[in-house]
Design a protein around this motif. Structure first.
Motif, short mmCIF file in Angstrom:
data_model
loop_
_atom_site.label_atom_id
_atom_site.label_comp_id
_atom_site.label_asym_id
_atom_site.label_seq_id
_atom_site.Cartn_x
_atom_site.Cartn_y
_atom_site.Cartn_z
N LEU A 24 -28.35 -64.04 68.54
CA LEU A 24 -27.02 -64.58 68.31
C LEU A 24 -26.94 -66.06 68.68
O LEU A 24 -26.42 -66.88 67.93
CB LEU A 24 -25.99 -63.78 69.10
N VAL A 79 -29.37 -60.26 64.59
CA VAL A 79 -28.09 -59.92 65.24
C VAL A 79 -27.62 -58.55 64.77
O VAL A 79 -27.21 -57.69 65.55
CB VAL A 79 -27.02 -61.00 64.94
N LEU A 83 -27.35 -55.73 67.56
CA LEU A 83 -25.97 -55.64 68.05
C LEU A 83 -25.04 -54.89 67.11
O LEU A 83 -23.90 -54.61 67.47
CB LEU A 83 -25.41 -57.04 68.33
N LYS A 86 -20.72 -54.87 63.20
CA LYS A 86 -19.52 -55.57 63.62
C LYS A 86 -19.86 -56.90 64.29
O LYS A 86 -19.20 -57.92 64.04
CB LYS A 86 -18.69 -54.70 64.58
N ALA A 87 -20.89 -56.90 65.11
CA ALA A 87 -21.33 -58.15 65.75
C ALA A 87 -21.83 -59.13 64.70
O ALA A 87 -21.61 -60.35 64.81
CB ALA A 87 -22.42 -57.87 66.78
N ALA A 91 -20.35 -62.74 64.08
CA ALA A 91 -21.21 -63.93 64.13
C ALA A 91 -21.03 -64.78 62.88
O ALA A 91 -21.01 -66.02 62.94
CB ALA A 91 -22.67 -63.51 64.28
#
Length: 198
Positions: A24, A79, A83, A86-87, A91
């Motif tokens: 990220l 990412v 993660l 949703k992450a 991002a």
């Protein structure tokens, strides 16, 4: 590239979170870096307001930020992997906002629109393929994202698609490199599992 070896649940969770946060951070850093590189670094820098260029294939040039943009597509997949979806969407939205704030005035709309649309396309292609075909997912999503980003950015920023194929080729180099690393790591993991079972 996005493989976690078998460990106890808590340790694996910590490692996954740490890896996801690293992806990220690197992903977010590519945004200002790419916007700066495209206007300041290259083998050829034409008149003011035009992108600096680098070769990506014999006789094919592309704006110099192409490799950074290609890296962003791969890092976004990281990412997503570590993660979750949703992450990854969060991002993308954060990246689009950052791109708008940090882009040169002439590139704000082009950079933000291209970033938001291409990263979303990349994510939508990567999501259904990542579980079963991880290497192919990186290549396919990289190609889709590269084409969307290249067309939108060049059209809105410079009013021309002159460097479209150069942009696509440059970004694909990053996707091919990532897919090769991922394939090698999966092969290694398979050999390790077979050895442990023997």
């Amino acid at each position: 590239m996005f493989h976690i070896q078998h460990e106890d649940g808590a340790a694996a969770g910590r490692r996954s979170l740490a890896a996801g946060l690293l992806f990220l951070c690197l992903y977010v850093l590519t945004i200002p870096l790419g916007n700066w590189v495209v206007m300041n670094v290259g083998l050829v820098c034409p008149a003011q307001g035009q992108p600096c260029l680098v070769p990506v294939w014999p006789g094919v040039m592309a704006p110099s930020g192409v490799m950074v943009a290609g890296a962003a597509l791969v890092l976004r997949d990281g990412v997503h992997h570590y993660l979750g979806v949703k992450a990854a969407f969060a991002a993308i939205l954060a990246g689009a906002l950052l791109s708008g704030f940090l882009s040169p005035a002439s590139l704000i709309f082009a950079s933000t629109a291209a970033f938001l649309f291409s990263e979303t396309v990349d994510l939508l292609v990567y999501q259904p393929l990542r579980g079963r075909y991880p290497s192919s997912a990186i290549l396919a999503s990289g190609l889709a994202g590269a084409m969307a980003d290249s067309a939108l950015f060049l059209f809105f920023a410079f009013g021309s698609l002159e460097f479209f194929w150069g942009q696509v080729i440059g970004k694909l180099w990053m996707s091919v490199a990532a897919a090769a690393v991922l394939f090698a790591l999966h092969q290694r993991a398979g050999r390790s599992s077979a050895h442990a079972a023997a």
